[in-house]
Design a protein around this motif. Structure first.
Motif, mmCIF file in Angstrom:
data_model
loop_
_atom_site.group_PDB
_atom_site.id
_atom_site.type_symbol
_atom_site.label_atom_id
_atom_site.label_comp_id
_atom_site.label_asym_id
_atom_site.label_seq_id
_atom_site.Cartn_x
_atom_site.Cartn_y
_atom_site.Cartn_z
ATOM 1 N N ASN A 154 -2.122 6.066 4.975
ATOM 2 C CA ASN A 154 -1.661 4.616 4.887
ATOM 3 C C ASN A 154 -2.434 3.393 4.656
ATOM 4 O O ASN A 154 -2.090 2.479 4.376
ATOM 5 N N LEU A 155 -3.727 4.166 4.374
ATOM 6 C CA LEU A 155 -4.780 3.192 4.039
ATOM 7 C C LEU A 155 -4.914 1.975 5.004
ATOM 8 O O LEU A 155 -5.520 0.715 4.943
ATOM 9 N N GLU A 156 -4.614 2.206 6.435
ATOM 10 C CA GLU A 156 -4.652 1.044 7.308
ATOM 11 C C GLU A 156 -6.123 0.589 7.766
ATOM 12 O O GLU A 156 -6.655 -0.217 8.506
ATOM 13 N N LEU A 157 -7.145 1.724 7.395
ATOM 14 C CA LEU A 157 -8.655 1.530 7.687
ATOM 15 C C LEU A 157 -9.340 0.874 6.522
ATOM 16 O O LEU A 157 -10.535 0.579 6.680
ATOM 17 N N LEU A 158 -8.559 0.663 5.418
ATOM 18 C CA LEU A 158 -9.439 -0.043 4.247
ATOM 19 C C LEU A 158 -10.046 -1.465 4.743
ATOM 20 O O LEU A 158 -10.955 -1.651 4.042
ATOM 21 N N PRO A 159 -9.260 -1.999 5.459
ATOM 22 C CA PRO A 159 -9.662 -3.485 5.822
ATOM 23 C C PRO A 159 -11.090 -3.525 6.174
ATOM 24 O O PRO A 159 -11.980 -4.238 6.195
ATOM 25 N N ALA A 160 -11.423 -2.378 7.135
ATOM 26 C CA ALA A 160 -12.897 -2.016 7.702
ATOM 27 C C ALA A 160 -14.080 -2.157 6.645
ATOM 28 O O ALA A 160 -15.295 -2.348 6.601
ATOM 29 N N MET A 161 -13.366 -1.806 5.160
ATOM 30 C CA MET A 161 -14.523 -1.908 4.001
ATOM 31 C C MET A 161 -14.296 -3.043 3.179
ATOM 32 O O MET A 161 -14.841 -3.252 2.439
ATOM 33 N N GLY A 162 -13.521 -4.040 3.716
ATOM 34 C CA GLY A 162 -13.520 -5.515 3.213
ATOM 35 C C GLY A 162 -12.215 -5.373 2.073
ATOM 36 O O GLY A 162 -12.423 -6.388 1.412
ATOM 37 N N PHE A 163 -11.390 -4.359 2.252
ATOM 38 C CA PHE A 163 -10.367 -4.579 1.368
ATOM 39 C C PHE A 163 -8.800 -4.231 2.004
ATOM 40 O O PHE A 163 -9.053 -3.931 3.045
ATOM 41 N N PHE A 164 -7.970 -4.410 1.245
ATOM 42 C CA PHE A 164 -6.571 -4.193 2.079
ATOM 43 C C PHE A 164 -5.461 -3.914 0.992
ATOM 44 O O PHE A 164 -5.678 -4.139 -0.552
ATOM 45 N N ALA A 165 -4.716 -3.118 1.013
ATOM 46 C CA ALA A 165 -3.729 -2.489 0.193
ATOM 47 C C ALA A 165 -2.437 -2.959 0.704
ATOM 48 O O ALA A 165 -1.758 -2.735 1.863
ATOM 49 N N THR A 166 -1.415 -3.162 -0.409
ATOM 50 C CA THR A 166 0.053 -3.520 0.150
ATOM 51 C C THR A 166 0.730 -3.176 -1.159
ATOM 52 O O THR A 166 0.397 -2.769 -2.261
#
Length: 224
Positions: free
Chosen positions: A57-69
């Motif tokens: 679900n790409l919920e861990l993407l923010p830990a890399m400095g990005f987010f997906a919606t």
């Protein structure tokens, strides 16, 4: 990792599975499966499944400095998080202060020897320490490039097309390519997301969660 552990030791480790990394949990589960251990692994299995779902679900993407919606039209949109932008700004500011302190230390050292003043051991040590900050400050200022590169960053995937807005050599470029152009490049320390021959961003290949998140993102971009 766990092949040399006894069954009793594996059970003890499973008792505090929640303190393990994702990689450690999967290896522990695999080792227990291989030994065909008759034990209730439900909590461990559930934790692994939950983490895999979060990766997909790409919920861990923010830990890399990005987010997906997903927007109203169903397009997948990837942007830089505000937190990452703030940290980049802070890194640049702190790096500038540290760098200037290092320059001052270098100037003081030069002045100390150029003027033929009597060398004070304490002053010498302090100035040497400050001079050494030049490299540290310069390293921290590398965040300036990252800050500039991702100003206005946006990646949108919809109907088989991936659009990228990113700065290359300071200039904001807008590129659109078929989703098949999305790819990953694996190196010893990094895994990088590419759109054609354009680098988008990279992650730590040694971090299992980051690596799997990059693979999940690439898969989602392909499907969009």
């Amino acid at each position: 990792m766990y092949s040399e552990k006894t069954d009793k030791e594996l059970l003890e480790i499973m008792g505090h599975y929640h303190t393990l990394t994702f990689e450690a949990m999967t290896r522990l589960h695999g080792e227990m499966e291989q030994r065909k251990m008759v034990v209730d692994k439900t909590p461990l299995t559930a934790a692994i499944t939950e983490r895999k779902q979060r990766i997909e679900n790409l919920e861990l993407l923010p830990a890399m400095g990005f987010f997906a919606t997903e927007d109203a039209a169903g397009a997948l949109v990837v942007k830089r998080t505000l937190k990452a932008q703030v940290w980049d700004v802070l890194a640049v500011l702190v790096g500038l202060v540290v760098f200037l302190a290092g320059v001052y230390g270098c100037a003081s050292l030069f002045s100390m020897f150029a003027n033929g003043d009597e060398v004070n051991v304490f002053s010498l040590a302090v100035n040497l320490g400050m001079a050494s900050l030049v490299y540290l400050g310069f390293t921290m200022l590398q965040g300036l490039k990252r800050l500039v590169d991702f100003m206005g960053f946006k990646m949108v995937a919809q109907a088989g097309t991936v659009s990228l807005s990113k700065r290359f050599d300071m200039k904001l470029e807008n590129v659109a390519k078929p989703s098949e152009a999305v790819g990953l490049e694996y190196q010893e320390e990094t895994v990088a997301l590419y759109l054609g021959d354009l680098p988008v961003f990279s992650a730590n290949a040694g971090n299992t969660l980051q690596k799997l998140t990059m693979e999940a993102l690439a898969a989602r971009l392909h499907k969009s």
